[in-house]
Design an enzyme around this catalytic site. Sequence first.
Site, PDB file in Angstrom:
ATOM      1  N   SER A 161      -5.018 -10.086 -12.090  1.00  0.00           N
ATOM      2  CA  SER A 161      -5.568  -9.101 -13.035  1.00  0.00           C
ATOM      3  C   SER A 161      -4.453  -8.411 -13.820  1.00  0.00           C
ATOM      4  O   SER A 161      -4.553  -8.237 -15.034  1.00  0.00           O
ATOM      5  CB  SER A 161      -6.440  -8.066 -12.314  1.00  0.00           C
ATOM      6  OG  SER A 161      -5.690  -7.333 -11.375  1.00  0.00           O
ATOM      7  N   HIS A 214       0.828  -1.211   0.000  1.00  0.00           N
ATOM      8  CA  HIS A 214       0.000   0.000   0.000  1.00  0.00           C
ATOM      9  C   HIS A 214       0.864   1.264   0.000  1.00  0.00           C
ATOM     10  O   HIS A 214       0.444   2.322   0.464  1.00  0.00           O
ATOM     11  CB  HIS A 214      -0.979   0.015   1.181  1.00  0.00           C
ATOM     12  CG  HIS A 214      -2.088  -0.984   1.028  1.00  0.00           C
ATOM     13  ND1 HIS A 214      -3.195  -0.757   0.247  1.00  0.00           N
ATOM     14  CD2 HIS A 214      -2.240  -2.235   1.538  1.00  0.00           C
ATOM     15  CE1 HIS A 214      -3.984  -1.818   0.288  1.00  0.00           C
ATOM     16  NE2 HIS A 214      -3.422  -2.726   1.056  1.00  0.00           N
ATOM     17  N   THR A 215       2.072   1.134  -0.536  1.00  0.00           N
ATOM     18  CA  THR A 215       2.922   2.320  -0.704  1.00  0.00           C
ATOM     19  C   THR A 215       3.023   2.716  -2.173  1.00  0.00           C
ATOM     20  O   THR A 215       3.450   3.824  -2.480  1.00  0.00           O
ATOM     21  CB  THR A 215       4.347   2.062  -0.167  1.00  0.00           C
ATOM     22  OG1 THR A 215       4.843   0.851  -0.762  1.00  0.00           O
ATOM     23  CG2 THR A 215       4.359   1.918   1.336  1.00  0.00           C
ATOM     24  N   SER A 225     -12.223 -18.169 -21.749  1.00  0.00           N
ATOM     25  CA  SER A 225     -11.506 -18.473 -20.515  1.00  0.00           C
ATOM     26  C   SER A 225     -11.615 -19.957 -20.202  1.00  0.00           C
ATOM     27  O   SER A 225     -12.711 -20.463 -19.977  1.00  0.00           O
ATOM     28  CB  SER A 225     -12.075 -17.660 -19.347  1.00  0.00           C
ATOM     29  OG  SER A 225     -11.593 -18.174 -18.117  1.00  0.00           O
ATOM     30  N   GLY A 261      -7.887 -14.141  -6.755  1.00  0.00           N
ATOM     31  CA  GLY A 261      -8.252 -13.588  -5.456  1.00  0.00           C
ATOM     32  C   GLY A 261      -7.292 -13.932  -4.344  1.00  0.00           C
ATOM     33  O   GLY A 261      -7.598 -13.741  -3.177  1.00  0.00           O
ATOM     34  N   ASP A 282       1.906  -3.803  -9.612  1.00  0.00           N
ATOM     35  CA  ASP A 282       1.581  -5.088 -10.219  1.00  0.00           C
ATOM     36  C   ASP A 282       1.985  -5.135 -11.686  1.00  0.00           C
ATOM     37  O   ASP A 282       2.614  -6.087 -12.153  1.00  0.00           O
ATOM     38  CB  ASP A 282       0.084  -5.375 -10.070  1.00  0.00           C
ATOM     39  CG  ASP A 282      -0.329  -5.490  -8.613  1.00  0.00           C
ATOM     40  OD1 ASP A 282       0.558  -5.520  -7.739  1.00  0.00           O
ATOM     41  OD2 ASP A 282      -1.545  -5.534  -8.341  1.00  0.00           O
ATOM     42  N   LEU A 341      -2.115 -12.380  -5.698  1.00  0.00           N
ATOM     43  CA  LEU A 341      -0.935 -12.617  -6.530  1.00  0.00           C
ATOM     44  C   LEU A 341      -1.024 -11.888  -7.861  1.00  0.00           C
ATOM     45  O   LEU A 341      -0.280 -12.170  -8.789  1.00  0.00           O
ATOM     46  CB  LEU A 341      -0.752 -14.124  -6.771  1.00  0.00           C
ATOM     47  CG  LEU A 341      -0.689 -14.979  -5.505  1.00  0.00           C
ATOM     48  CD1 LEU A 341      -0.524 -16.440  -5.850  1.00  0.00           C
ATOM     49  CD2 LEU A 341       0.442 -14.514  -4.596  1.00  0.00           C
TER      50      LEU A 341
END
Length: 355
Positions: free
Chosen positions: A106, A19-20, A50, A100, A150, A103
């Site tokens: 998305s 969260h930085t 998919s 979820g 990410d 990792l």
Amino acid sequence: MNGKIVVYSPGRANLIGEHTDYNDGFILPFAIKRYVKIEIEPSKKFRVFSEQIKKGIEFNTLEKTNSWADYVIGMIVKLKEHGYDVKLFNMKIDSDLPMGAGLSSSAALEVGVGYAILSMMNYDINREELAKIAHECEVEFVGVRCGIMDQYAVALSKENHALFIDTMTREYKYIPFHLDSARIYLVDSGIKHELGSSEYNKRRKQCELALEAMGKKSFREVTMEDVERLIEPVLKKRALHVITENERVLKTLSALETENLQLVGRYLYESHYSLKDNYEVSCEEIDFMIEQFEEYADIYGARIVGAGFGGSVIVLANENFERIFEKVSQKYTTKFGIIPKLLTVETSDGVFRLE
């Protein structure tokens, strides 16, 4: 245009720096050898299937669907905005990345889709630009106000290295990641978070309000004295996490240079408790797991990883961990009725094409 192209896009774990990334901070992620696999070939329609959910979609217009397909449609939209030609294609997506689990499935999908399209269209690929376009897709099209970590990790990582990123300047460097006597593990808690949830965006807003209250434009200008002067308790806690987490990332870099794994582990535990108490993104299940891990000397450190509210725990431990995990797993299952999953982790290169 080429015929069928196969692309592997890795997930990512983040050693420390949580969260930085959307707060002008420091982060230390690395790509992992679990992948979103994308097959693409020219077609007469946009078709995406998919394998994981056994569902496909055909589309002619590039509009939001509020489904998993938005990661693909959004990348087409953003690539076109950046001047790339995108012809119709048939795409098949498969993955061994748990959804979820924190990792970054998305980002792996976005970067992988972009890489596959650009490869099909015979473009030279600038990985930094690809990461930025994928980030725009997530923020502006999908609607999750994430930081750059990410997409950068998925696009730019190098095997046997962590990626130190200064998210304010977007500068990055590769940090040798030799653990020798230890290993990195990820434990999927079985608790799933929705990254687009209101809580994630709420944390971002609280950080913005904290900066405003301190009269600062960036957390890089903020001192501990500034934080202490904050009156609103919640904003003070959020700011405290950001500036102490940045310090922990820099201290972790020094500890890695001297291969002091005990110190690295201590910073992981400190990070977890800051995420739990100051940023308030942990949950009862993961806190229980961390408390169990702290009882074993074979475990150097552990913390919640990813956006929070479930997902995974990253663990730095020696090879006895698998035996320890069995014991902790039994207690966890007895208490919560959930069976956690253990993933051993190896570092990976960023997104690549199967030649």
